[in-house]
Enzyme design. Structure first.
Site, mmCIF file in Angstrom:
data_model
loop_
_atom_site.group_PDB
_atom_site.id
_atom_site.type_symbol
_atom_site.label_atom_id
_atom_site.label_comp_id
_atom_site.label_asym_id
_atom_site.label_seq_id
_atom_site.Cartn_x
_atom_site.Cartn_y
_atom_site.Cartn_z
ATOM 1 N N GLN A 51 -0.988 -55.345 -84.532
ATOM 2 C CA GLN A 51 -0.820 -56.610 -83.808
ATOM 3 C C GLN A 51 -0.873 -57.826 -84.732
ATOM 4 O OE1 GLN A 51 -3.980 -55.519 -80.723
ATOM 5 N NE2 GLN A 51 -2.567 -56.802 -79.554
ATOM 6 N N HIS A 136 -6.855 -48.185 -75.598
ATOM 7 C CA HIS A 136 -5.770 -49.174 -75.633
ATOM 8 C C HIS A 136 -5.444 -49.546 -77.086
ATOM 9 C CE1 HIS A 136 -3.841 -53.098 -74.175
ATOM 10 N NE2 HIS A 136 -3.976 -53.291 -75.469
ATOM 11 N N GLU A 137 -6.492 -49.806 -77.884
ATOM 12 C CA GLU A 137 -6.260 -50.197 -79.289
ATOM 13 C C GLU A 137 -5.698 -49.020 -80.090
ATOM 14 O OE1 GLU A 137 -6.208 -53.223 -79.580
ATOM 15 O OE2 GLU A 137 -7.446 -53.676 -77.843
ATOM 16 N N HIS A 140 -2.016 -48.702 -79.842
ATOM 17 C CA HIS A 140 -1.259 -49.604 -80.727
ATOM 18 C C HIS A 140 -0.946 -48.924 -82.065
ATOM 19 C CE1 HIS A 140 -1.025 -53.463 -78.675
ATOM 20 N NE2 HIS A 140 -2.305 -53.408 -78.336
HETATM 21 NI NI NI Z 1 -3.204 -54.626 -76.885
#
Ligand code: NI
Length: 174
Positions: A51, A136-137, A140
């Site tokens: 991110q 969730h992370e 990624h």
């Molecule tokens: Ni996220």
């Protein structure tokens, strides 16, 4: 520490599978600290290296409520060792999909192995909101966003809302 720029959908770097770190050296620790600063400033409760445009398997999180002492988690090369059959539904958002939320199903409890900021292998169990944030992370790191875990119909609604909100915010942007 320095604040990094968070990239947003549809940046293609969010779809790339990230590379493991060989060891948690000074540069990885610095990345973790910069990611934490970026996450707190956003504000957010979790952030993955892709991110901020870094294709490495590093995540940070902190689910301590506002006003409580900080409880930062720093993980390199996280792996799920076990996940419960019991599922929970959480209303998830993502700093790379700003201001959009959707219900996502994930295991309620997990056991994770990772390298900490001292390059030591650790294992931890997480449940409820912390399990959701870690999963969730970790998604990624494989180029998966929460909008990839909902139906196409719901995804189209979320993305349409996002792009419409952007147009409203930046009327001169073409
Ligand atoms: Ni996220």
């Amino acid at each position: 520490m320095s604040k990094l720029t968070i990239i947003e959908i549809p940046d293609p770097r969010l779809k790339v599978k990230a590379e493991p770190v060989e060891r948690v050296d000074e540069s990885v620790v610095r990345l973790m600290e910069d990611m934490l600063e970026t996450m707190y400033a956003a504000p957010g409760i979790g952030l993955a290296a892709p991110q901020v445009g870094v294709s490495r398997r590093v995540i940070v999180a902190d689910i301590a409520p506002e006003g409580a002492p900080r409880a930062p988690l720093r993980m390199a090369n996280p792996e799920v060792l076990w996940a419960s059959g019991e599922i929970q539904v959480s209303n998830e958002g993502c700093l790379s999909v700003p201001e959009q939320y959707a219900d996502v199903e994930r295991p309620r409890r997990i056991r994770v192995r990772y390298l900490d900021h001292r390059n030591e292998t650790r294992e931890m169990e997480a449940a409820n909101m912390l399990a959701t944030v870690i999963l969730h992370e970790m998604d990624h790191l494989d180029g998966v966003l929460f909008v990839d875990r909902i139906s196409k119909l719901k995804r189209d609604i979320v993305l349409r809302r996002l792009f419409k909100a952007r147009r409203t915010k930046q009327p001169s942007a073409l």
